[in-house]
Design a protein around this motif. Structure first.
Motif, PDB file in Angstrom:
ATOM      1  N   SER C 106      39.942  17.264 -30.465  1.00 30.85           N
ATOM      2  CA  SER C 106      40.492  16.217 -31.314  1.00 30.85           C
ATOM      3  C   SER C 106      41.990  16.398 -31.372  1.00 30.85           C
ATOM      4  CB  SER C 106      39.918  16.315 -32.728  1.00 30.85           C
ATOM      5  OG  SER C 106      40.667  15.479 -33.596  1.00 30.85           O
ATOM      6  N   ALA C 107      42.738  15.299 -31.254  1.00 26.34           N
ATOM      7  CA  ALA C 107      44.188  15.365 -31.358  1.00 26.34           C
ATOM      8  C   ALA C 107      44.636  15.064 -32.781  1.00 26.34           C
ATOM      9  CB  ALA C 107      44.826  14.378 -30.372  1.00 26.34           C
ATOM     10  N   THR C 108      43.678  14.817 -33.686  1.00 28.05           N
ATOM     11  CA  THR C 108      44.067  14.437 -35.044  1.00 28.05           C
ATOM     12  C   THR C 108      43.837  15.544 -36.071  1.00 28.05           C
ATOM     13  OG1 THR C 108      41.919  13.375 -35.299  1.00 28.05           O
ATOM     14  CG2 THR C 108      43.757  11.956 -34.717  1.00 28.05           C
ATOM     15  N   TYR C 109      42.822  16.373 -35.877  1.00 27.73           N
ATOM     16  CA  TYR C 109      42.550  17.460 -36.828  1.00 27.73           C
ATOM     17  C   TYR C 109      42.419  18.763 -36.059  1.00 27.73           C
ATOM     18  CZ  TYR C 109      41.443  14.013 -40.414  1.00 27.73           C
ATOM     19  OH  TYR C 109      41.511  12.993 -41.311  1.00 27.73           O
ATOM     20  N   PRO C 151      27.636  22.195 -36.438  1.00 28.78           N
ATOM     21  CA  PRO C 151      27.552  20.852 -35.855  1.00 28.78           C
ATOM     22  C   PRO C 151      28.946  20.267 -35.630  1.00 28.78           C
ATOM     23  CG  PRO C 151      26.917  20.806 -38.170  1.00 28.78           C
ATOM     24  CD  PRO C 151      27.128  22.242 -37.812  1.00 28.78           C
ATOM     25  N   LEU C 152      29.069  19.447 -34.581  1.00 31.90           N
ATOM     26  CA  LEU C 152      30.357  18.850 -34.257  1.00 31.90           C
ATOM     27  C   LEU C 152      30.525  17.558 -35.065  1.00 31.90           C
ATOM     28  CD1 LEU C 152      30.202  19.231 -30.359  1.00 31.90           C
ATOM     29  CD2 LEU C 152      31.204  20.818 -32.007  1.00 31.90           C
ATOM     30  N   THR C 153      31.161  17.678 -36.214  1.00 31.73           N
ATOM     31  CA  THR C 153      31.351  16.508 -37.083  1.00 31.73           C
ATOM     32  C   THR C 153      32.244  15.488 -36.399  1.00 31.73           C
ATOM     33  OG1 THR C 153      31.254  18.002 -38.930  1.00 31.73           O
ATOM     34  CG2 THR C 153      32.048  15.791 -39.397  1.00 31.73           C
ATOM     35  N   ARG C 154      31.893  14.227 -36.538  1.00 28.32           N
ATOM     36  CA  ARG C 154      32.715  13.171 -35.954  1.00 28.32           C
ATOM     37  C   ARG C 154      33.979  12.970 -36.784  1.00 28.32           C
ATOM     38  NH1 ARG C 154      30.213   9.707 -32.579  1.00 28.32           N
ATOM     39  NH2 ARG C 154      27.952   9.765 -32.427  1.00 28.32           N
ATOM     40  N   VAL C 155      35.101  12.719 -36.085  1.00 23.77           N
ATOM     41  CA  VAL C 155      36.361  12.493 -36.777  1.00 23.77           C
ATOM     42  C   VAL C 155      36.276  11.247 -37.663  1.00 23.77           C
ATOM     43  CG1 VAL C 155      38.742  11.784 -36.378  1.00 23.77           C
ATOM     44  CG2 VAL C 155      37.808  13.757 -35.177  1.00 23.77           C
ATOM     45  N   LEU C 159      37.358  10.731 -41.758  1.00 23.83           N
ATOM     46  CA  LEU C 159      38.228   9.697 -42.322  1.00 23.83           C
ATOM     47  C   LEU C 159      37.447   8.752 -43.237  1.00 23.83           C
ATOM     48  CD1 LEU C 159      40.398   8.917 -39.203  1.00 23.83           C
ATOM     49  CD2 LEU C 159      41.307   9.513 -41.444  1.00 23.83           C
ATOM     50  N   ALA C 160      36.152   8.612 -42.969  1.00 29.56           N
ATOM     51  CA  ALA C 160      35.343   7.698 -43.772  1.00 29.56           C
ATOM     52  C   ALA C 160      35.184   8.220 -45.191  1.00 29.56           C
ATOM     53  CB  ALA C 160      33.975   7.504 -43.125  1.00 29.56           C
ATOM     54  N   THR C 224      49.031  -0.327 -29.813  1.00 30.42           N
ATOM     55  CA  THR C 224      47.895  -0.157 -30.724  1.00 30.42           C
ATOM     56  C   THR C 224      47.997   1.130 -31.544  1.00 30.42           C
ATOM     57  OG1 THR C 224      46.603   0.965 -29.025  1.00 30.42           O
ATOM     58  CG2 THR C 224      46.322  -1.418 -29.186  1.00 30.42           C
ATOM     59  N   HIS C 225      49.094   1.874 -31.431  1.00 30.00           N
ATOM     60  CA  HIS C 225      49.301   3.104 -32.202  1.00 30.00           C
ATOM     61  C   HIS C 225      48.095   4.041 -32.136  1.00 30.00           C
ATOM     62  CE1 HIS C 225      52.752   0.927 -33.785  1.00 30.00           C
ATOM     63  NE2 HIS C 225      51.926  -0.088 -33.969  1.00 30.00           N
ATOM     64  N   PRO C 226      47.744   4.490 -30.944  1.00 32.17           N
ATOM     65  CA  PRO C 226      46.506   5.265 -30.804  1.00 32.17           C
ATOM     66  C   PRO C 226      46.671   6.771 -31.017  1.00 32.17           C
ATOM     67  CG  PRO C 226      47.455   4.866 -28.659  1.00 32.17           C
ATOM     68  CD  PRO C 226      48.414   4.281 -29.661  1.00 32.17           C
ATOM     69  N   PHE C 227      45.623   7.394 -31.539  1.00 29.95           N
ATOM     70  CA  PHE C 227      45.455   8.844 -31.530  1.00 29.95           C
ATOM     71  C   PHE C 227      44.093   9.127 -30.912  1.00 29.95           C
ATOM     72  CE2 PHE C 227      48.370   8.206 -35.011  1.00 29.95           C
ATOM     73  CZ  PHE C 227      49.268   9.252 -34.881  1.00 29.95           C
ATOM     74  N   ALA C 228      44.021  10.162 -30.090  1.00 28.75           N
ATOM     75  CA  ALA C 228      42.709  10.539 -29.546  1.00 28.75           C
ATOM     76  C   ALA C 228      41.960  11.273 -30.654  1.00 28.75           C
ATOM     77  CB  ALA C 228      42.874  11.420 -28.317  1.00 28.75           C
ATOM     78  N   GLY C 229      41.243  10.509 -31.468  1.00 28.79           N
ATOM     79  CA  GLY C 229      40.515  11.091 -32.597  1.00 28.79           C
ATOM     80  C   GLY C 229      39.570  12.161 -32.109  1.00 28.79           C
ATOM     81  N   GLU C 230      38.862  11.845 -31.050  1.00 29.66           N
ATOM     82  CA  GLU C 230      37.889  12.802 -30.548  1.00 29.66           C
ATOM     83  C   GLU C 230      37.473  12.451 -29.133  1.00 29.66           C
ATOM     84  OE1 GLU C 230      34.438  13.077 -32.980  1.00 29.66           O
ATOM     85  OE2 GLU C 230      33.604  14.664 -31.746  1.00 29.66           O
ATOM     86  N   ILE C 231      37.326  13.482 -28.324  1.00 32.01           N
ATOM     87  CA  ILE C 231      36.775  13.313 -26.981  1.00 32.01           C
ATOM     88  C   ILE C 231      35.651  14.315 -26.843  1.00 32.01           C
ATOM     89  CG2 ILE C 231      37.232  13.617 -24.512  1.00 32.01           C
ATOM     90  CD1 ILE C 231      40.238  12.989 -25.343  1.00 32.01           C
ATOM     91  N   ARG C 232      34.494  13.879 -26.391  1.00 36.77           N
ATOM     92  CA  ARG C 232      33.434  14.858 -26.121  1.00 36.77           C
ATOM     93  C   ARG C 232      32.752  14.566 -24.782  1.00 36.77           C
ATOM     94  NH1 ARG C 232      29.374  15.018 -31.065  1.00 36.77           N
ATOM     95  NH2 ARG C 232      31.185  14.919 -32.432  1.00 36.77           N
TER      96      ARG C 232
END
Lengths: 208, 155, 372
Positions: C106-109, C151-155, C159-160, C224-232
C-alpha cells in the motif's frame, strides 16, 4: 431437492452422440424454417422426463445453452424437466415468458404470443422462439400459408392449436420485423411458422 | 443411487472431496486412487469435455459483479453399475483427471467405500494442498517489511 | 469492372513452411517446451491470458511458442481457440479479500494490518543485466518464515471507518446479485456503457494502450489525484454453482492482480468531498496493467461523478473502442491485403485531378499574361 437433481433421470435421455445428433436436429429446424409448412422428422433417441415430449426435448438439446433463458409452461414444467434441461444444456429458467429465448408450451393451453419477447426494432432477433407441442400436424382445420420460402401457397392442418391462434398470429404478424417464431411439434414430426409467414383460414379470402 | 446418501450432511463431504480433487494435479490423484485397488466400471454420461467458465470479479473488490474473463475448465459425469452418479469440474484441460475425479465422486456417493476414499484420497491430497498454501504464505511472510525508526539528533 | 484473381497457393504453402523453419531456428539447439515457457516466461504467459481473456496457462504458453514470442499474435491465437469451446456457466464473484497473496503493498498506509509484503517483485532491483542468468546456475529456493496469519485488511475498509471513501459500487440495481452482469462477448457494445462492461473491456484491453492512457491522466490530461491504495497479487478460488449438484464447488485457483486506486475528490453538488476509487483486476501477475486499468477506470467515471470530460482517458467510446489489441491489429494489418482494385480507382482519380489542376494552372497563367 438434491436427490431429484442427482437422480438418474436428469443425467440420462440426452444425445448419445451430441455433435452429430445436435447437427441433425439443427439441420431439420433449418429446413422447416426455410420452407414453412413442410414437415421433417426429428431423430429418435432423446428421452426427456415427462411431461416434456420427445420432439420438443430434441429441439431443446440442440438449441438451448447457458446463454438462452428457457420458459416452461405449466403443463410442461416439472422438477425433473428442470433438472434434465439444467444438466443436459445448462439453460437457465427465464424469469418470465417475456425474458425467454425459447419457450416450451402445449398447443391447447399456450399463453398468448404477445406474452413472449418480440425483440426490438434494432434487434428483432432478441425474441422468443415458441416450441408448441400439438396433437398432430394434420387432421385439423385447413390453413393457408404464404410468404418467404413458399412458392405461391402451402396448406397445413395442424390439430391441437388454441381457438385464438389465428388472432394471435395476426397480431404477431403486425409487429414485423419484431415477433415470435413458432415451431409446431407432434411426436417427432416438426414444422415451423416463422414470423414472416402469413397464415389464413382456407375459407377466408386471400391474405393481402 | 440411494436417496439417503444425499442428505444435507454428506453434501458438505462431497463438496470437500470435489474441491480437493479440482485443486490437485492429475498424477497425484492417480497415485492416491491406486491405493484404493481396482475401481468400479463407470459408464460415461457426459464428457470428459473442455469448455469455458466466465470468471466474475467484484467492482472495487466488494461491489457488484462483473465479467473478468473466461477460464478453461474440464468436466465429466459418470454412472456406476449401482446407478450412483458422479460429477467433476476442474480448471485446466486434463480429461483423464476429470474422469477419475467423477468416478471417485460417484464412489463417494455410493457410500460403501467412503471411509477408504477419505483416508486414501481426500486426506493426503488435502494435506498436500494445505502444505502448498502454507509454503506460499511463509515465503511471502519472508518478504514482509519490518520498519524501524532511526532517531536523529540529541533532543 | 471487377476481376477476380486466383493464385498464390504454392507461395502460401511455402511461406508457412518457411515460417515453421524460422520458428524452429537453429536445429542444434533443443526445442523449447511448453512447460519451460509456463515456468520461466510466466509473465508473458500471464499477459497472453489476460488480453486473450482466457485463463489457460498451458494453452497460452503454446500460443507464445507458436507465435514466436509475438504477444499480440499469441493473444489472437488464444482468442480464436476460445471461440471453439462451449460455455459451461459463470463463476461466483472471486473474493480478492480472501486471496492467498504473494504480494500486497500500500502506498497510503505504512503500517496497515498484514503489513507491506513485497513478494516476487522487480522493484528495488538495480535493473542491471545479470550475466549469471545466461548460464544455468543453481538457484536457491525462496526463504520462508512463519507468518503471523494476520488478515490483509483492505485499505478501503480503513478509510470507510471514517466515512471518507465512497461505498461499495453496486450500480443502479443495488439488491440484484442474481442479475447477470453485462458480457461484451455476448452482446454488441453500446454507449454509454455500464461500469461492469467497461471493466470487462479494460481487463482484456491492451497493456500498452492502458499504460499510455493512465500516464496521460498523470501528465494533466484529466487528472484524478491517484494514490495506489493497495495492490495485491496471488491466488483466488474460483467457485461455481453446479445445477446438477445443487451447491457450489471449487474449480481450483487462479492467479490475479488487483489494484485499488484511491483518488482525492473535491465533491460535487450531490456528493461530499471524499476519496473515490478506481479499480483494476487482471488475470495473472501484472501490476502495471492493473494499476493502469484502475487509473483509466477512475477517469471513465468522470460523467458519473459530475466531472468535466475533457481528456482522451475520460472518453468512454474512444477508450473502450480502441483498447482491444486483436481488433486493432486486425484493422491496421488488413491494409497489407490486396487493395489492387481500390488503388486503381484511386490512381484514375488522382490522374484526373492532376490533369484538371494543370489545365487550371495554365489558364490562370494565360489570364495573368494577358493582364500584363
Amino acid at each position: 431437492m438434491s436427490d431429484a437433481r442427482l437422480s438418474t433421470l436428469a443425467v440420462s435421455g440426452g444425445f448419445s452422440d451430441p455433435v452429430f445428433e445436435a447437427q441433425a436436429v439443427f439441420r431439420a429446424l433449418m429446413d422447416v424454417t426455410a420452407r414453412p409448412g413442410t414437415v421433417h422428422t426429428l431423430p429418435a433417441g432423446v428421452a426427456p422426463p415427462a411431461p416434456l415430449g420427445q420432439g420438443p426435448g430434441a429441439v431443446a438439446l440442440a438449441l438451448c445453452d447457458p446463454d438462452t433463458p428457457v420458459w416452461l409452461d405449466r403443463d410442461i414444467d416439472s422438477e425433473s424437466v428442470r433438472a434434465w434441461l439444467s444438466f443436459q444444456c445448462g439453460a437457465p429458467l427465464a424469469q418470465g415468458p417475456e425474458r425467454s429465448a425459447f419457450a416450451f408450451v402445449k398447443g391447447e393451453t399456450m399463453p398468448d404470443m404477445a406474452d413472449f419477447a418480440s425483440g426490438t426494432q434494432e434487434y428483432p432477433d432478441r425474441s422468443t422462439t415458441l416450441v408448441v407441442e400439438v396433437e398432430a400436424l394434420d387432421g385439423g382445420a385447413a390453413l393457408r400459408l404464404e410468404g418467404p420460402g413458399i412458392d405461391g401457397q402451402r396448406r397445413i392442418a395442424p390439430r391441437g392449436l388454441p381457438a385464438t391462434f389465428m388472432t394471435q398470429r395476426a397480431a404477431n404478424r403486425a409487429l414485423f420485423p419484431r415477433g415470435v417464431d413458432v415451431v409446431l411439434v407432434a411426436g417427432l414430426c416438426m414444422m415451423a411458422l416463422p414470423r414472416s409467414t402469413v397464415v389464413s383460414h382456407v375459407n377466408e379470402p386471400e391474405a393481402g | 443411487m440411494a436417496k439417503a446418501e444425499t442428505a444435507g450432511g454428506s453434501e458438505q463431504g462431497l463438496k470437500r472431496l470435489m474441491d480437493v480433487l479440482a485443486a490437485s494435479p492429475g498424477d497425484e490423484i492417480d497415485a492416491c486412487a491406486e491405493a484404493l485397488g481396482s475401481l468400479p466400471e463407470a459408464a460415461p454420461v457426459r464428457g470428459p469435455e473442455i469448455g469455458l467458465v466466465m470468471v466474475r470479479g467484484r467492482i472495487g473488490g466488494d461491489g457488484a459483479p462483473f465479467n473478468l474473463g473466461e477460464a478453461a475448465v474440464t468436466r465429466a459425469t459418470v454412472r456406476l453399475a449401482s446407478g450412483a452418479v458422479g460429477h467433476a469440474y476442474a480448471l485446466g484441460q486434463d480429461r483423464a483427471k476429470a474422469r477419475l475425479s467423477a468416478v471417485l465422486a460417484a464412489m463417494w456417493s455410493e457410500g460403501a467405500r467412503r471411509t477408504d476414499i477419505e483416508a486414501q484420497v481426500l486426506a493426503p491430497l488435502a494435506a498436500a494442498r494445505a502444505e502448498e498454501v502454507s509454503r506460499v504464505k511463509r515465503e511471502a511472510a519472508a518478504t514482509r517489511v519490518d520498519f524501524f525508526t532511526m532517531v536523529r539528533g540529541d533532543d | 469492372m471487377y476481376v477476380a484473381v486466383k493464385g498464390g497457393e504454392a507461395a502460401i504453402a511455402n511461406a508457412h513452411k518457411m515460417l515453421a523453419d524460422r520458428r524452429r531456428g537453429d536445429r542444434s539447439l533443443p526445442s523449447i517446451t511448453v512447460e519451460q515457457i509456463v515456468e520461466q516466461l510466466a509473465l508473458a504467459v500471464d499477459r497472453v491470458m489476460a488480453e486473450a481473456s482466457l485463463y489457460a496457462p498451458d494453452l497460452a504458453a503454446l500460443a507464445v511458442k507458436q507465435a514466436r514470442g509475438d504477444m499480440i499474435e499469441a493473444i489472437f491465437l488464444l482468442r480464436a481457440y476460445r471461440t471453439t469451446l462451449p460455455r459451461f456457466g459463470a463463476s461466483q464473484p472471486v473474493e480478492t479479500g480472501e486471496m492467498i497473496a504473494e504480494r500486497r503493498v500500500s502506498a497510503t498506509y505504512k503500517d496497515l494490518p498484514g503489513g507491506q509484503v513485497l513478494g516476487p517483485t522487480f522493484d528495488y532491483t538495480h535493473r542491471l543485466l545479470d550475466p549469471a542468468l545466461a548460464g544455468d546456475e543453481a538457484v536457491e529456493t525462496a526463504p520462508a518464515r512463519d507468518s503471523e496469519g494476520e488478515p490483509l485488511t483492505r485499505v478501503a475498509d480503513i478509510l470507510a471507518q471514517e466515512d471518507l471513501i465512497e461505498r461499495a459500487f453496486t450500480g443502479d440495481s443495488a439488491e440484484m446479485p442474481r442479475e447477470p452482469s453485462g458480457d461484451l462477448t455476448r452482446e454488441p457494445m453500446e454507449f454509454p456503457m455500464a461500469r461492469d462492461l467497461r471493466l470487462q473491456a479494460l481487463a482484456r484491453g491492451d497493456e500498452g494502450f492502458l499504460l499510455a492512457l493512465g500516464y496521460s491522466t498523470q501528465r494533466g490530461y484529466g487528472r484524478t489525484h491517484p494514490f495506489a491504495g493497495e495492490i495485491r497479487i496471488g491466488e483466488v478460488e474460483v467457485e461455481m454453482d453446479v445445477p446438477e449438484l445443487g451447491f457450489a464447488v471449487s474449480l481450483g485457483r487462479i492467479r490475479v492482480t488487483e489494484c485499488q486506486m484511491v483518488n482525492q475528490f473535491a465533491g460535487s453538488a450531490k456528493l461530499p468531498p471524499q476519496f473515490t476509487r478506481g479499480y483494476g483486476l487482471v488475470f495473472g501477475q501484472s501490476e502495471r496493467k492493473a494499476m493502469a486499468m484502475a487509473l483509466v477506470d477512475r477517469s471513465l467515471r468522470a460523467g458519473e461523478l459530475g466531472e468535466d470530460r475533457v481528456a482522451p482517458a475520460q472518453d468512454e467510446e474512444f477508450v473502450i473502442s480502441h483498447a482491444d489489441n486483436v481488433q486493432a491489429t486486425g484493422f491496421v494489418e488488413h491494409l497489407k491485403l490486396p487493395h489492387y482494385v481500390d488503388f486503381q480507382a484511386e490512381l484514375d482519380l488522382v490522374r484526373r485531378m492532376r490533369a484538371e489542376f494543370e489545365v487550371r494552372q495554365s489558364r490562370d497563367h494565360d489570364t495573368q499574361e494577358a493582364a500584363e
